[in-house]
Design an enzyme around this catalytic site. Structure first.
Site, mmCIF file in Angstrom:
data_model
loop_
_atom_site.group_PDB
_atom_site.id
_atom_site.type_symbol
_atom_site.label_atom_id
_atom_site.label_comp_id
_atom_site.label_asym_id
_atom_site.label_seq_id
_atom_site.Cartn_x
_atom_site.Cartn_y
_atom_site.Cartn_z
ATOM 1 N N ARG A 229 0.841 -1.190 0.000
ATOM 2 C CA ARG A 229 0.000 0.000 0.000
ATOM 3 C C ARG A 229 0.877 1.241 0.000
ATOM 4 O O ARG A 229 1.847 1.338 0.751
ATOM 5 C CB ARG A 229 -0.917 0.022 1.227
ATOM 6 C CG ARG A 229 -2.131 -0.903 1.120
ATOM 7 C CD ARG A 229 -3.143 -0.331 0.125
ATOM 8 N NE ARG A 229 -4.335 -1.159 0.016
ATOM 9 C CZ ARG A 229 -4.488 -2.129 -0.879
ATOM 10 N NH1 ARG A 229 -3.508 -2.414 -1.719
ATOM 11 N NH2 ARG A 229 -5.613 -2.812 -0.948
ATOM 12 N N GLU A 258 -2.021 8.112 -6.436
ATOM 13 C CA GLU A 258 -2.033 7.385 -7.713
ATOM 14 C C GLU A 258 -3.057 8.014 -8.649
ATOM 15 O O GLU A 258 -4.166 8.318 -8.220
ATOM 16 C CB GLU A 258 -2.358 5.905 -7.466
ATOM 17 C CG GLU A 258 -1.292 5.199 -6.641
ATOM 18 C CD GLU A 258 -1.567 3.708 -6.434
ATOM 19 O OE1 GLU A 258 -2.611 3.222 -6.927
ATOM 20 O OE2 GLU A 258 -0.750 3.034 -5.802
ATOM 21 N N HIS A 277 0.986 0.092 -10.172
ATOM 22 C CA HIS A 277 0.051 -0.720 -9.371
ATOM 23 C C HIS A 277 -0.418 -1.957 -10.151
ATOM 24 O O HIS A 277 -1.611 -2.162 -10.390
ATOM 25 C CB HIS A 277 -1.159 0.111 -8.934
ATOM 26 C CG HIS A 277 -1.775 -0.404 -7.657
ATOM 27 N ND1 HIS A 277 -2.345 0.427 -6.722
ATOM 28 C CD2 HIS A 277 -1.908 -1.662 -7.164
ATOM 29 C CE1 HIS A 277 -2.809 -0.302 -5.715
ATOM 30 N NE2 HIS A 277 -2.553 -1.568 -5.967
#
Length: 527
Positions: A229, A258, A277
């Site tokens: 994370r 993000e 990601h």
């Protein structure tokens, strides 16, 4: 019945829903007004990270029974609001575990062998063979920060390559870690010993910024991998540590913001490998989470147990009124016990005595576990807490006794390992008046809320006055005090209910006195 899908999922999940008899409607990249209209008659909602599930959205969905997150993170879902609206929130934590673990392994090799950098230079025509001398993983030490599902899979894979494993995870049993070939240690020790450190914790208030400049210095000459994370690792500090040579390199798949901003210092650090990601981006993982959520939606609508429900404890309605007052009490007792124990747990023992022992108490035991694991992740609740205990190889023992000595009903939570234990007992007085009545056998009468200070001291004249004076000097008001002792002149335990939080200097001042064995602050407030 209609299921609304607002973020793309694998076709296998959509097919599974249609096979179960649902009408499936998609609304990808829809604005708020469109979503509000589409959700009005939906029984189920499927989202990933792109849709914010707010109280406002839920308020306009009277038929909604379940929100399914096709993945693990539910930061975009207002779980409290969902609970208030009677909507189950479920996720799919298992579907992408292998994918995330494999991506972690790939990123470890990529940074240890400078693969992206060498690739980029060769693509531009440079044969830079002499510029890159990699690090072999064999006989190196892997530091694992968080030994949950993904951390355990990474341990299996990299451990098989001949790496020594040392892990930090205060919520996993020593036996489980040993079975994985990992040695448990404190975070500082893990970073001191690691050649490569990999992060596998959720993002919670406790883990945000867990690894900053000071921690990175302990990893001197090593590598840092984060595919868990964003926000757990301080990105500016990490970029600086790589640029100034404190670290040999780093690899990240997740970021605090993000998409990653163009001005992020990570992008300018040559020895930092970044991916957008991609941890769960495999066909198998996407298919797994999609079908898992489809099955859970079908179960919820059929009024059957939902496998990964985050907010849906279940108990017979006729018994709920008798058990309900003890649910929060058990959670608080578990929370106090965990903070007082402050060590790795092998066994959690929840004992019921008196009238409560005649009831079905599974949900109460789960609530005690919820209190224990609360620092672990913000979504822990009475539904998923037993699973967390199982994952971490913590034996949960539930027992009942017909007599409760001086109380009508008594709940006791005991946490233990081979080196010690702590027990916290609570009861309900008339009129829903919860109290903590024993701590490690000391009789107290403490209201379990707000700010609490637990002091262990020698039973000598002036000790309680000294503690009160110190608190007064720091402008901390005592709302209540509850004292218990073994024998005259022996050890004593006193619980102070305070109007505000005592700072670290107060604790240090108290513990500097030779009459004080220990002083621990317990925050029983969410503020």
């Amino acid at each position: 019945m209609k299921v609304l899908i607002t973020d793309p999922i694998a076709d296998a999940g959509i097919d599974r829903l249609r096979e179960a008899g649902f009408t499936v409607e998609t609304a990808y990249e829809a604005d708020q007004e469109t979503l509000q209209t589409a959700i009005r008659d939906a029984a189920g909602l499927v989202v990933r990270s792109g849709t914010e599930v707010t109280d406002e959205l839920l308020s306009g969905a009277p038929a909604l029974q379940i929100v399914g997150r096709a993945g693990i993170g539910v930061d975009n879902i207002d779980i409290d609001a969902a609970t208030e609206h009677g909507v189950i929130v479920a996720n799919a934590p298992e579907g992408n575990v292998r994918a995330a673990a494999e991506h972690t392994v790939a990123m470890t090799f990529a940074t240890a062998r400078s693969i992206p950098q060498a690739h980029a230079r060769l693509k531009t025509g440079e044969w830079a063979k002499g510029d890159y001398v990699g690090t072999e993983l064999n006989n190196k030490t892997l530091g694992i920060v968080g030994l949950g599902r993904v951390g355990q899979e990474v341990a299996k894979r990299l451990g098989s390559l001949g790496m020594e494993l040392v892990a930090y995870d205060p919520y996993i049993g020593a036996d489980r870690a040993e079975a994985l070939g990992a040695e448990l240690a404190e975070l500082e020790t893990v970073l001191d010993r690691a050649d490569i450190a990999t992060v596998h914790t959720p993002l919670t208030p406790e883990t945000e910024g867990l690894i900053g400049a000071a921690e990175l210095k302990r990893l001197d000459g090593g590598y840092l991998i984060n595919c868990a994370r964003g926000g757990v690792v301080e990105e500016d500090a990490l970029a600086s540590a790589v640029v100034d040579g404190t670290l040999e390199g780093a690899a990240l798949d997740v970021f605090a913001t993000e998409p990653l901003p163009e001005d992020s210092p990570l992008l300018g650090a040559e020895n930092v490998v970044v991916t957008p990601h991609l941890g769960a981006s495999t066909e198998a993982a996407q298919e797994n989470v999609a079908t898992s959520i489809a099955d859970q939606i079908a179960a919820a609508v059929a009024d059957e147990p939902v496998l990964n429900a985050l907010n849906a404890p279940s108990i017979d309605a006729s018994a709920f009124g008798r058990v309900e007052p003890y649910i929060e009490l058990a959670e608080t007792a578990g929370r106090i016990a965990m903070e007082l124990f402050d060590a790795h747990i092998d066994t959690a023992h929840v004992e019921y005595a008196g009238e409560i022992a005649d009831e079905e108490v599974d949900i109460v035991t789960a609530s005690a576990l919820k209190g224990m694991f609360r620092p672990l992740e913000s979504q822990v609740n009475a539904v998923n807490a037993p699973g967390i205990a199982e994952e971490r190889a913590i034996d949960v023992v539930e027992s009942k006794a017909t007599a409760a000595e001086d109380f009508q009903s008594l709940i006791s939570v005991t946490l233990e390992n081979g080196d010690g234990s702590v027990t916290v007992s609570g009861t309900q007085f008339a009129g829903n008046d919860p109290r903590i009545v024993r701590i490690d056998g000391y009789r107290v009468d403490a209201i379990p809320e707000g700010h609490m200070l637990v002091a262990r001291n020698y039973d000598e004249p002036g000790v309680i006055g000294f503690i009160g004076t110190v608190l007064g000097e720091y402008d901390i008001n005592i709302a209540g005090m509850f004292n218990g002792r073994e024998t005259i002149g022996g050890e004593a335990l006193t619980v102070y209910s305070l109007d505000s939080e005592p700072n670290g200097s107060i604790i240090e001042t108290l513990e500097a006195d030779e009459r004080i064995i220990s002083a621990q602050y317990l925050a029983l407030t969410d503020e």
